[in-house]
Design an enzyme around this catalytic site. Structure first.
Site, short mmCIF file in Angstrom:
data_model
loop_
_atom_site.label_atom_id
_atom_site.label_comp_id
_atom_site.label_asym_id
_atom_site.label_seq_id
_atom_site.Cartn_x
_atom_site.Cartn_y
_atom_site.Cartn_z
N GLY A 34 0.86 -1.19 0.00
CA GLY A 34 0.00 0.00 0.00
C GLY A 34 0.89 1.23 0.00
O GLY A 34 1.74 1.39 0.88
N VAL A 75 1.31 5.15 0.37
CA VAL A 75 0.70 6.39 0.85
C VAL A 75 1.16 7.50 -0.10
O VAL A 75 2.32 7.90 -0.08
CB VAL A 75 1.13 6.70 2.30
CG1 VAL A 75 0.56 8.04 2.77
CG2 VAL A 75 0.72 5.57 3.24
N ILE A 131 3.76 -1.43 3.75
CA ILE A 131 3.43 -0.03 3.46
C ILE A 131 4.65 0.72 2.95
O ILE A 131 5.75 0.57 3.48
CB ILE A 131 2.91 0.67 4.76
CG1 ILE A 131 1.60 0.05 5.24
CG2 ILE A 131 2.78 2.18 4.58
CD1 ILE A 131 0.38 0.35 4.38
N LYS A 132 4.41 1.53 1.91
CA LYS A 132 5.43 2.50 1.48
C LYS A 132 4.94 3.88 1.91
O LYS A 132 3.84 4.30 1.53
CB LYS A 132 5.60 2.45 -0.03
CG LYS A 132 6.55 3.52 -0.56
CD LYS A 132 6.83 3.37 -2.05
CE LYS A 132 7.80 4.45 -2.52
NZ LYS A 132 8.23 4.27 -3.91
N THR A 133 5.76 4.55 2.72
CA THR A 133 5.34 5.85 3.19
C THR A 133 6.56 6.75 3.38
O THR A 133 7.68 6.36 3.05
CB THR A 133 4.51 5.72 4.49
OG1 THR A 133 3.90 6.97 4.80
CG2 THR A 133 5.37 5.30 5.68
#
Ligand code: 5RP
Length: 324
Positions: A193, A195, A226-228
């Site tokens: 996912g 961001v 997650i990539k944030t």
């Protein structure tokens, strides 16, 4: 069945991902010849993140590392202009209300945002003025370009789906993520996912509360990792609240600083605060010495080098490459 997460993290708990999916939304400078640019970097990365066109046409679906394939798209960095006959009355109304020339004021805010030094208030001003000239949030209007079965057929272990919270398209892009997750879970494809913020919401990269909530929302909708952004202060809380592996986005290297040091410090700080790795693109393949850069970043992630030690390694490798 080996699931996608095991393939992505096959080398351990930390990963270096090379982001090269940019062409999907029109960021092409530096990636005109993807295979030529990426191949010398691959020995030093754990995972390649790329788009379906690069995987098929440049690598013939055969990359010697696990792949995260971009699965959301259908938007670009190209702005969609508001027709002139609608812009003019809005610009006149602005002059009457504020006494300021619209174009000059817009130019000032735009320059501030492009310099990467705008405050949240300046970002907001820019966003509201930009809405007079360009349709707002067009970059956020993403749809799925691949299903999980397509991703599996292309030979990738995972897929990346972006979510644009705080835009008109937050529900639609969350639906993209949830839809993909339902398909992916059945066939062992992992889901990253992403961001996403886009230029007009860039200040959110530094907003720990936004990133904490965003991470939790994406995980609740099915993201396996997650990539944030690393917002600096408060990033530990972002990682903790995700509760799944977090990899840190690079973004454009800021202007007016030593780009190499900045990237190494970003990577080091991220690892110290609990990230499981990095997912940098332009900071690597647009760098003057990409091979030295990726090796130094790898040493931060996998060998616990601090930014200063990694910088020394960068210089050693750079000199060796230049001499040979
Ligand atoms: C934005 C993305 C992009 O597609 C890309 O991977 C960004 O990489 P970088 O900013 O390091 O060049 O996922 O979140």
């Amino acid at each position: 069945m080996q699931n996608g997460m095991e393939k992505i993290f096959s080398g351990g708990k930390r990963i270096v991902v090379l982001a090269s999916d940019h062409r999907y939304f029109g960021v092409v400078a530096g990636l005109e010849r993807p295979k030529e640019v990426l191949t010398p970097l691959l020995p030093y990365v754990d995972v390649l993140m790329t788009d379906p066109g690069v995987l098929r046409n440049c690598f013939n679906n055969s990359v010697p590392k696990p792949v995260i394939l971009r699965a959301s798209g259908c938007t670009t960095t190209m702005s969609v202009p508001v027709p002139g006959y609608l812009q003019e009355p809005a610009k006149l109304a602005y002059r009457e209300r504020t006494g300021k020339d619209f174009d000059a004021t817009y130019g000032l805010y735009r320059a501030k945002v492009e310099s990467g030094k705008a405050s949240p208030e300046e970002f907001d001003q820019y966003r509201s003025l930009d809405g007079v000239i360009n349709e707002p949030d067009t970059i956020a209007n993403e749809k799925l370009i691949l299903g999980a079965e397509d991703v599996r057929r292309e030979g990738a272990a995972a897929a990346a789906v972006s979510v644009y919270l705080r835009t008109h398209y937050q529900s639609q892009t969350l639906d993209n993520l949830a839809t993909f997750s339902r398909q992916a879970r059945k066939i062992g494809i992992a889901l990253l996912g992403v961001v996403a913020v886009g230029d007009a919401l860039g200040y959110l990269e530094k907003d720990a509360d936004f990133l904490t909530r965003a991470g939790a929302i994406l995980v609740a909708h099915g993201a396996d990792f997650i990539k944030t952004y690393n917002c600096g202060e408060g990033f530990e809380r972002v990682v903790e609240a995700c509760g799944v592996p977090v990899i840190v986005a690079g973004g454009k290297a800021p202007k007016g600083v030593d780009e190499t040091k900045d990237s190494l410090e970003l990577a080091y700080d991220s690892m110290q605060k609990g990230a499981s790795g990095i997912d940098f693109g332009r900071r690597v393949w647009r760098h003057k010495h990409p091979v030295a850069m990726i090796q130094a970043l790898r040493a931060v992630v996998h060998e616990n080098l601090n930014a200063r030690q990694a910088y020394e390694l960068f210089r050693d490798v750079q000199e060796t490459v230049v001499r040979s």
